[in-house]
Design a protein around this motif. Structure first.
Motif, PDB file in Angstrom:
ATOM      1  N   GLU A   1       5.248  -3.301   1.177  1.00 22.69           N
ATOM      2  CA  GLU A   1       4.716  -2.789  -0.087  1.00 22.69           C
ATOM      3  C   GLU A   1       4.186  -3.980  -0.878  1.00 22.69           C
ATOM      4  OE1 GLU A   1       4.873   0.408  -1.161  1.00 22.69           O
ATOM      5  OE2 GLU A   1       6.021   1.174   0.565  1.00 22.69           O
TER       6      GLU A   1
ATOM      7  N   GLN B   1      11.556  -7.954   1.850  1.00 25.52           N
ATOM      8  CA  GLN B   1      11.380  -6.653   2.520  1.00 25.52           C
ATOM      9  C   GLN B   1      11.617  -6.813   4.030  1.00 25.52           C
ATOM     10  OE1 GLN B   1       7.742  -4.508   1.290  1.00 25.52           O
ATOM     11  NE2 GLN B   1       7.658  -5.773  -0.533  1.00 25.52           N
TER      12      GLN B   1
ATOM     13  N   LEU C   1       6.771  -4.351   9.849  1.00 25.29           N
ATOM     14  CA  LEU C   1       6.942  -3.566   8.624  1.00 25.29           C
ATOM     15  C   LEU C   1       5.658  -3.576   7.823  1.00 25.29           C
ATOM     16  CD1 LEU C   1       8.942  -2.035   6.703  1.00 25.29           C
ATOM     17  CD2 LEU C   1       9.146  -4.222   5.490  1.00 25.29           C
TER      18      LEU C   1
ATOM     19  N   GLY D   1       8.981   5.388  11.033  1.00 26.44           N
ATOM     20  CA  GLY D   1       9.137   5.958   9.689  1.00 26.44           C
ATOM     21  C   GLY D   1       9.323   4.867   8.646  1.00 26.44           C
ATOM     22  N   ASN D   2       8.999   5.206   7.386  1.00 28.89           N
ATOM     23  CA  ASN D   2       9.119   4.265   6.258  1.00 28.89           C
ATOM     24  C   ASN D   2       8.384   2.946   6.487  1.00 28.89           C
ATOM     25  OD1 ASN D   2      10.663   5.993   4.705  1.00 28.89           O
ATOM     26  ND2 ASN D   2      12.558   5.308   5.699  1.00 28.89           N
ATOM     27  N   GLY D   3       7.241   3.014   7.169  1.00 26.82           N
ATOM     28  CA  GLY D   3       6.428   1.814   7.372  1.00 26.82           C
ATOM     29  C   GLY D   3       6.942   0.886   8.466  1.00 26.82           C
ATOM     30  N   LEU D   4       7.999   1.305   9.174  1.00 24.14           N
ATOM     31  CA  LEU D   4       8.569   0.440  10.219  1.00 24.14           C
ATOM     32  C   LEU D   4       8.011   0.828  11.593  1.00 24.14           C
ATOM     33  CD1 LEU D   4      10.652  -1.837  10.619  1.00 24.14           C
ATOM     34  CD2 LEU D   4      12.368  -0.071  11.067  1.00 24.14           C
TER      35      LEU D   4
END
Ligand code: UTP
Length: 291
Positions: free
Chosen positions: A250, A145, A247, A180-183
């Motif tokens: 997940e 990831q 990050l 956004g998107n965990g970044l």
């Protein structure tokens, strides 16, 4: 300059004091999670993320790790003669997982110092760092990831995890701008802040993609409060000249270097194994746990 990540460093020279007395003569990296030593999960994650070369930073008393990732002629011969093919495959697997080199850290002078010990073997190229006692259960390997982010930004990437306020002072914590998107684009890092001073609830866990400039940063970073060279201080220094990303990965991370975390990891990993899941659930139910 080599731009893709081909090498991963596993610092494994720490003293493992949180796990005494078990770690007095056994490296904590060799304690078994279900049936494999903790460090093997780390090497498998590295290989599963497409990184072929591993550098393990070792120290005194850590030679069982080297034996584990080596061929064991006698054992393999006996298993072959007795036609124990499945056991033979398990024994052989560890020896053929990855290309592994070793470097000694003569004194446990901190995580940053351990990474610096790998400088010669890494050379001038980006690399990953994986702390073996942080074990991550995830559909896509945690390191992979991070590599996905690296491929877009060609900059340092740290794995982040949300931590409740009463636990935050045990971690390195980041301040950052959400993309956004965990970044996150990281603006600051603080090692083990008081809960009231923590800049966020996002803690750094033991997965990093680093650029080779980290070595110069670590060389300029003096020992911190407890006389150790901290990796977070080196990354903080790097922030002055390079972007650093974080990050929120997940997956679930277990601290297998901690007694309770180790027990939790053993249960969680065993529950994912078909041969253990049923009987283990039955056993846990039978314990008639109170509230
Ligand atoms: P930890 O702080 O979890 O490991 O470091 P430790 O120092 O062995 O453990 P405790 O706190 O005394 O129980 C994270 C990783 O960094 C390595 C450790 O082996 C571990 O994998 N490390 C730490 C080094 O290689 N060298 C060091 O000087 C410190």
């Amino acid at each position: 300059m080599q731009d893709s990540v081909r090498k991963a460093v596993i610092p494994a020279a720490g003293l493992g004091t949180r796990f005494l007395p078990a770690t007095k003569s056994i490296p904590k990296e060799m304690l078994p999670l279900v049936d494999k030593p903790i460090i093997q999960y780390g090497v498998e994650e590295i290989v599963g993320s497409g990184i072929p070369e591993v550098v393990i930073v070792t120290g005194r008393g850590k030679s069982p790790m080297e034996d584990h990732f080596d061929v064991s002629f006698e054992l393999e011969h006996v298993l072959r003669t007795r036609q124990k093919t499945e056991l033979l495959a398990l024994a052989e697997h560890a020896a053929h997982l990855a290309r592994i080199s070793y470097v000694r850290q003569k004194e446990a002078r901190g995580l940053g110092h351990a990474v610096l010990c790998a400088k010669q073997l890494v050379g001038h190229e980006p690399f990953a760092v994986l702390l073996p006692d942080d074990v991550v259960q995830a559909d896509e390997p945690c390191l992979k990831q991070l590599l996905n982010v690296y491929e877009q930004h060609h900059a340092c990437v740290l794995a982040l995890m949300e931590v409740p306020q009463d636990r935050i002072s045990a971690y390195g914590v980041v301040a950052g701008e959400a993309l956004g998107n965990g970044l996150y684009r990281i603006t600051d890092l603080v090692e083990k802040p008081k809960a009231a001073d923590a800049p966020s609830n996002l803690a750094i866990i033991g997965r990093y993609i680093l650029t080779p400039e980290i070595f110069a940063s670590l060389e300029q970073t003096g020992p911190g409060a407890i006389g150790e060279i901290q990796l977070t201080d080196g990354i903080r220094h790097l922030l002055r000249t390079q972007p650093v990303y974080g990050l929120r990965f997940e997956g679930t991370r277990y601290d297998a270097g901690d007694k309770l975390g180790f027990l939790q990891a053993n249960i969680a990993f065993a529950l994912r194994r078909p041969e253990f899941a049923g009987p283990l659930k039955e056993f846990l139910r039978g314990l008639e746990l109170g509230a």
